[in-house]
Design an enzyme around this catalytic site. Structure first.
Site, PDB file in Angstrom:
ATOM      1  CB  SER A 245      40.709  45.076  39.609  1.00 31.50           C
ATOM      2  OG  SER A 245      39.683  44.169  39.568  1.00 31.50           O
ATOM      3  CG  ASP A 342      38.625  44.563  47.257  1.00 28.73           C
ATOM      4  OD1 ASP A 342      37.695  44.168  46.916  1.00 28.73           O
ATOM      5  OD2 ASP A 342      39.800  44.908  46.750  1.00 28.73           O
ATOM      6  CG  HIS A 375      38.096  45.955  43.982  1.00 31.81           C
ATOM      7  ND1 HIS A 375      38.988  45.052  43.915  1.00 31.81           N
ATOM      8  CD2 HIS A 375      37.840  46.340  42.678  1.00 31.81           C
ATOM      9  CE1 HIS A 375      39.251  44.614  43.148  1.00 31.81           C
ATOM     10  NE2 HIS A 375      38.761  45.374  42.059  1.00 31.81           N
TER      11      HIS A 375
END
Length: 425
Positions: A245, A342, A375
């Protein structure tokens, strides 16, 4: 009870639908992500819980009426959908885009991730047998600023005294939250058992920190590593970097901005090169739209908390904060990993970064797109996480072998072999 079972069925159906098709509008983005993330990556545990709740409700009169039977049908359909995510994660196969070749991350004979950690995820918080952890090592001290890291390494020293490869782990959290104690633990434990020395690194967070202070801190670590690696049995001339991330963004920045004076104030002459990068679900471009309606740099979190300048009048600054700006021919090898589901950073962001990197870099660029993954999928030690961790270990170990042989970076032999094997999923 029939209406309780109906309510459970509706709830389970909505959660399962969200896992397969997460919401991306402004209101539902965050709750949809967290719900889908937990459901997908903890699917076996969710499935057992749902089955138990449905059975208990049915046993206490939940089927006494049409509402109960309708709820049962919905619950069974939802559980079938969750079961499909379990099957998908157990058959994790990623595709190297543009080549069309499957990369099997679970070959026979490869080091395996422990089954116990998949059943009880909390075990990943405990150092695995054969791993020793040295916590809160100070790597930068300047005035009142003190930045620390945790070191993961094999419990036994190398028999021949040979130095081990190093791995830098950068946590995520949108540049504003996160800590070394929370992320990268499954990977670092696994890598330590395979003979690596891992460094889980903290850095200053916004809003207290203003970009590029986050990156400058991490550059300080690389310089510190070159000087102190041998104290931990690591090779100062071999360091790879990984993170997810915001950590994926910073991973790419560390790898692509080696020795950039702008990001090394006061230590411009320090060598900050790394030998490989594995960013997970990162952001690579702040100044162009495409995967999102507006550029990432125009979002409130970056304008108000991280960069702290309006995007419209400072697009050059946002470009300088973007890994894509620093793509160059002599970039180190990259293994880019992203989930197809995601909902926070669209998978198209990774695809366009990989395409541009491949166009320029002379080093190999491998792209793994995890089908069905949300994610942050690697935070939990799920089946998918285990397969990816095993694949990352094979990839990085291959890079280190090439470094020792002096052959220069290429696609590791383990990856080449797996491309030639038939897919299992």
């Amino acid at each position: 009870m029939p209406y309780v079972l109906l309510a459970l069925g509706i709830l389970f159906a909505l959660v399962a639908a969200n896992a397969h098709a997460p919401r991306r509008n402004a209101v539902l983005l965050v709750p949809s992500f967290f719900l889908g993330w937990l459901t997908i990556e903890m699917a076996p545990h969710v499935l057992v819980t749902w089955a138990a709740a449905t059975a208990l409700t049915a046993a206490f009169g939940g089927l006494d009426g049409w509402a109960g039977w309708t709820g049962l049908a919905l619950a069974l359909a939802a559980m079938a959908g969750i079961a499909a995510t379990v099957v998908a994660s157990r058959r994790t196969v990623v595709t190297l885009r543009d080549s069309g070749a499957p990369l099997d991350l679970d070959p026979e004979g490869a080091p395996r991730y422990p089954l116990a950690h998949l059943i009880v995820p909390q075990l990943c918080l405990i150092p695995r047998k054969g791993v020793r952890v040295e916590r809160n090592v100070l790597y930068r001290e300047e005035g009142r600023l003190r930045l620390r890291l945790d070191v993961f390494r094999p419990a036994d020293d190398a028999a021949d005294g040979e130095l081990r490869p190093g791995l830098m782990q950068i946590h995520g959290g949108a540049w504003v939250i996160g800590d070394k104690r929370e992320q990268g633990l499954p990977l670092l434990n696994h890598m330590a058992l395979q003979g690596w020395v891992g460094f889980n690194v903290n850095y200053r967070l916004s809003p207290r920190a203003t970009w590029p202070e986050h990156l400058i801190d991490l550059k300080h670590f690389v310089a510190w590593y070159k000087e102190h690696a041998e104290e931990y049995g690591a090779d100062p001339d071999f360091l790879c970097v990984t993170g997810g991330s915001a950590g994926g963004h910073l991973t790419a920045m560390v790898a692509l901005t080696a020795n950039e004076p702008e990001f090394q104030p006061g230590f411009e002459d320090a060598d900050t090169t790394v030998q490989g990068a594995v960013p997970f679900y990162g952001v690579y471009n702040f100044f162009e739209a495409g995967p999102w309606p507006v550029p990432m740099g125009a979002t409130r979190i970056l304008e108000k908390m991280v960069v702290k300048k309006p995007f419209a009048e400072n697009q050059e600054l946002y470009a300088k904060a973007s890994p894509v700006t620093y793509i160059r021919e002599d970039a180190p090898p990259f293994f880019v990993i992203h989930g197809s589901h995601d909902s926070l950073i669209p998978v198209a962001e990774a695809r366009r970064f990989v395409e541009r990197l491949r166009d320029v870099s002379a080093s190999p660029v491998i792209y793994a797109e995890m089908k069905g993954a949300q994610h942050g999928f690697d935070v939990f030690p799920s089946y998918r996480t285990a397969r990816v961790i095993e694949g990352v270990e094979r990839y990085l170990t291959g890079l280190h072998r090439q470094y020792r042989q002096g052959t220069g970076p290429g696609v590791p032999e383990e990856v080449t072999q797996s491309l030639e094997e038939p897919s299992v999923g």
